[in-house]
Design an enzyme around this catalytic site. Structure first.
Site, PDB file in Angstrom:
ATOM      1  N   LYS A 109      33.984  34.869  21.798  1.00 54.89           N
ATOM      2  CA  LYS A 109      34.782  33.634  21.811  1.00 54.89           C
ATOM      3  C   LYS A 109      34.749  33.055  20.395  1.00 54.89           C
ATOM      4  CE  LYS A 109      34.343  30.705  25.299  1.00 54.89           C
ATOM      5  NZ  LYS A 109      33.762  29.872  26.392  1.00 54.89           N
ATOM      6  N   GLU A 145      38.628  24.083  27.775  1.00 57.03           N
ATOM      7  CA  GLU A 145      38.819  25.535  27.762  1.00 57.03           C
ATOM      8  C   GLU A 145      39.738  25.963  28.905  1.00 57.03           C
ATOM      9  OE1 GLU A 145      34.837  27.582  26.201  1.00 57.03           O
ATOM     10  OE2 GLU A 145      34.492  26.292  27.924  1.00 57.03           O
TER      11      GLU A 145
END
Length: 130
Positions: free
Chosen positions: A105, A27
């Site tokens: 997300k 990420e």
């Protein structure tokens, strides 16, 4: 019905950003898409009666501040990101009484085919000012 009942609010939904927030190394290196939904509580009587943008908060100014807050620091947790955005909004716009934010997300590193991970926070000015 939420605890704010029928109070006035500005709503910005589905704001899209690309960022490097997250716990996982992937990420932080590759980044991912985020979506932010906002409800900003303020009294809109003066704006409604005068039709004067100076009596409210410009949507563009809100977006610009959220974008700045989203990009100015990397966070491991979307909870911390949401809190940071809330604090920047309260610090900039004195008219705000309360804020509801949802940080989503859609590409969270989870073994799901459809769906997303998200947090939602609701804060009043009194809560953040202690």
């Amino acid at each position: 019905m939420n605890s704010f009942g029928d109070r006035d609010r500005i709503i910005l939904a589905g704001l899209a950003f690309y960022g490097y927030h997250g716990v996982m190394m992937e990420e932080n290196n590759l980044g991912q898409r985020f979506r932010i939904d906002l409800e900003l509580g303020l009294d809109m009587d003066a704006a409604a009666l005068t039709d004067d943008v100076a009596q409210t908060i410009s949507y563009a100014d809100i977006y610009d501040l959220v974008k700045l807050a989203f990009e100015e620091k990397r966070f491991k947790l979307i909870e911390a990101l949401g809190h940071h955005i809330i604090m920047r909004l309260f610090g900039t716009f004195e008219q705000l009484d309360w804020i509801r934010i949802r940080v989503r997300k859609p590409e969270a590193p989870l073994p799901i085919v459809v769906g997303e991970a998200a947090i939602e926070m609701v804060r009043t000015r009194a809560q953040v000012n202690g």
